[in-house]
Design a protein around this motif. Structure first.
Motif, mmCIF file in Angstrom:
data_model
loop_
_atom_site.group_PDB
_atom_site.id
_atom_site.type_symbol
_atom_site.label_atom_id
_atom_site.label_comp_id
_atom_site.label_asym_id
_atom_site.label_seq_id
_atom_site.Cartn_x
_atom_site.Cartn_y
_atom_site.Cartn_z
ATOM 1 N N ALA A 58 1.518 -4.829 -11.998
ATOM 2 C CA ALA A 58 0.202 -4.231 -11.712
ATOM 3 C C ALA A 58 -0.307 -3.567 -12.991
ATOM 4 N N LYS A 60 -2.854 -2.065 -13.819
ATOM 5 C CA LYS A 60 -3.520 -0.766 -13.818
ATOM 6 C C LYS A 60 -2.549 0.375 -14.086
ATOM 7 N N ASP A 79 -1.019 -8.555 -11.981
ATOM 8 C CA ASP A 79 -1.978 -8.232 -10.929
ATOM 9 C C ASP A 79 -3.079 -7.437 -11.595
ATOM 10 N N SER A 102 -7.065 -8.765 -7.836
ATOM 11 C CA SER A 102 -7.230 -7.922 -6.642
ATOM 12 C C SER A 102 -8.406 -6.972 -6.845
ATOM 13 N N ARG A 149 -6.679 -9.678 1.924
ATOM 14 C CA ARG A 149 -5.881 -8.460 2.058
ATOM 15 C C ARG A 149 -6.139 -7.865 3.430
ATOM 16 N N HIS A 199 -1.020 -4.229 0.666
ATOM 17 C CA HIS A 199 -0.488 -3.219 -0.267
ATOM 18 C C HIS A 199 -0.801 -1.886 0.414
ATOM 19 N N SER A 202 1.168 3.700 -2.778
ATOM 20 C CA SER A 202 1.977 3.807 -3.976
ATOM 21 C C SER A 202 2.934 4.983 -3.834
ATOM 22 N N GLN A 203 3.997 4.936 -4.637
ATOM 23 C CA GLN A 203 5.028 5.976 -4.619
ATOM 24 C C GLN A 203 5.637 6.113 -3.212
ATOM 25 N N GLY A 238 2.631 -3.783 -4.136
ATOM 26 C CA GLY A 238 3.580 -3.001 -4.936
ATOM 27 C C GLY A 238 3.930 -1.745 -4.157
ATOM 28 N N GLY A 239 4.096 -0.653 -4.885
ATOM 29 C CA GLY A 239 4.216 0.628 -4.196
ATOM 30 C C GLY A 239 5.579 1.272 -4.174
ATOM 31 N N LEU A 240 6.629 0.543 -4.603
ATOM 32 C CA LEU A 240 7.963 1.166 -4.546
ATOM 33 C C LEU A 240 7.975 2.442 -5.386
ATOM 34 N N GLU A 273 3.626 -7.051 -6.504
ATOM 35 C CA GLU A 273 2.776 -6.433 -7.532
ATOM 36 C C GLU A 273 3.277 -5.041 -7.911
ATOM 37 N N PRO A 274 4.493 -4.922 -8.423
ATOM 38 C CA PRO A 274 4.982 -3.584 -8.773
ATOM 39 C C PRO A 274 4.339 -3.071 -10.062
ATOM 40 N N ARG A 276 4.206 1.066 -10.906
ATOM 41 C CA ARG A 276 4.891 2.324 -11.207
ATOM 42 C C ARG A 276 6.401 2.138 -11.409
ATOM 43 N N TYR A 373 0.225 5.200 -14.770
ATOM 44 C CA TYR A 373 -0.895 6.024 -14.314
ATOM 45 C C TYR A 373 -1.016 7.274 -15.189
#
Ligand SMILES: *Cc1c(COP(=O)(O)O)cnc(C)c1O
Length: 420
Positions: A58, A60, A79, A102, A149, A199, A202-203, A238-240, A273-274, A276, A373
């Motif tokens: 990802a 971003k 992504d 996305s 999505r 998705h 996050s975190q 993503g989000g793990l 889409e990981p 972080r 981020y």
């Protein structure tokens, strides 16, 4: 695991002293570790390898082209959520066939750029977007591979500003409405509606919301197939989560096992889409103490980095571990202080009520977990130029974005004619 550690009382990134980087490049400065980026990418890729997935970083989270290239060389896709990120990914050598586009509000210009680049897939977030994409695709004589999505209405149990999978969030098509949307858009020309994407935030430090959301998605794929849709693509987002303080995040291996259990039977081409997880703990922000100020009931440590350089504490109440670059003597008394920047805002702090050994003017600090981020969210508020980014590789380092100058900023501005 990362590659930032003390050696003889001094913090190193891999085999390079952070004090040396601060001396040569100046402070503040973001420093990333190649070995850490690679290690995190490999850990994730290995964790989900049973699914033979496309792993798209990802962009971003950290969009420096040298960071993207580090991952692209290991086979990562990207992504992206803007034309800017698309251009960065391609400049870094990510093939278009591994890029997923996305984003909740893509304009006609964005969709044209995505189709012209030949991206692997566009994740659409509304029926209106799909109608526009159909028009653009027909106009260009292309067929766009699309995933929609869905918003599974699951509480990801994370910070309110980074939760995305509840029906009150702006993201995706509500799962309760999505079946009808697939039915309608499948008939639009120029689209191959082949996938489901989600998705949820996050975190995330708990697998439960994932389990719940992925189970809903799997059930939904089967429903779509029973409606006659040829669903071959499943994008699990993503989000793990990662450790900033004391959070215990699930390992990529546990996550991968769970995913396989829940969606493995579908036989879809799976993508992730990981962001972080890969970049977060691969970066630090080095900053220098300007002054120590004693208040009546507070001690302030005023540093040369500020909320414009790292906004996460201000924006999300985020915790970042802050450690001295030169280790304090063992047993040194711990003092409580606020670590604040020079900006004219009370919200300008990197830590409040933090316990640290005494600091003095000129001391260097490392703000940990600043690889995601962080630099990407920087601004030039108070006319503070963007700080440089450095990438370490073994015993060498390279400045991968030079420090801006005030002249760079002023050069973008002009006086109107009537002021001359
Ligand atoms: C932000 C985002 C990601 C990356 O999230 P991380 O928490 O950094 O892994 C992935 N997919 C989408 C659609 C996003 O918006």
């Amino acid at each position: 695991m990362d590659h930032f550690e003390y050696r003889n009382g001094e913090l190193y990134a891999e085999d390079v002293s952070l004090r040396l980087i601060a001396d040569e490049v100046g402070s503040p400065v973001y420093v990333y570790s190649t070995a850490t980026l690679e290690r995190h990418y490999q850990a994730f890729a290995n964790g989900v390898s049973g699914l033979d997935p496309l792993v798209c970083f990802a962009v971003k989270a950290n969009s420096n082209i040298a960071v993207i290239k580090t991952l692209a060389r290991l086979g990562a896709g990207a992504d992206v959520v803007s034309v800017g990120e698309l251009k960065r990914a391609m400049a870094a050598g990510v093939p278009a066939s591994k890029i997923i586009y996305s984003g909740v509000g893509k304009s006609e210009v964005d969709l044209r750029a995505a189709l012209n680049a030949g991206v692997h897939q566009i994740n659409a977030e509304s029926e209106a977007e799909l109608e526009l994409l159909s028009k653009v695709a027909v106009d260009l004589g292309e067929t766009a591979q699309v995933a929609i999505r869905i918003n599974p209405n699951v509480d990801a149990k994370t910070h309110e500003k980074i939760t995305t999978g509840k029906s009150e969030n702006k993201f995706g098509v509500d799962i309760a409405l999505a079946r009808d949307v697939y039915g309608r858009v499948a008939k639009l020309p120029g689209l191959r509606v082949a996938g489901v994407a989600l998705h949820i935030g996050s975190q995330l430090t708990d697998l439960k919301p994932y389990r719940e959301a992925y189970a809903k998605a799997a059930e939904f794929v089967e429903l779509l197939r029973s409606d006659g849709h040829n669903i071959t693509q499943l994008d699990l987002g993503g989000g793990l989560g990662i450790t900033y303080d004391a959070e215990i995040a699930p390992s990529p291996a546990e996550y991968g096992k769970m995913v396989k259990e829940i969606v493995g039977h579908l036989g879809c081409n799976v993508s992730f889409e990981p962001g972080r997880l890969i970049a977060g703990n691969a970066g630090v922000l080095i900053t220098q103490v300007i002054f120590i100020k004693e208040g009546i009931n507070r001690k302030f440590c005023i540093i040369d980095a500020a909320m414009n350089d790292l906004i996460r504490p201000t924006l999300y109440n985020a915790y970042h571990d802050i450690v001295p670059v030169v280790e304090a003597p063992t047993g040194a008394e711990q003092l409580t202080m606020d670590i604040v920047g020079p900006i004219c805002e009370s919200g300008d702090y990197l830590a409040k009520g933090r316990k640290m050994a005494a600091l003095s003017n000129g001391d260097l600090l490392a703000v940990r977990t600043a690889g995601a981020y962080a630099a990407v969210m920087a601004s030039v508020y108070n006319s503070r130029p963007l700080v440089p980014e450095v990438l370490v590789h073994g015993d060498t380092y390279s400045v991968i974005r030079r420090r801006w100058t005030v002249e760079d900023m002023i050069a973008l501005e002009t006086f109107p004619e009537w002021q001359s």
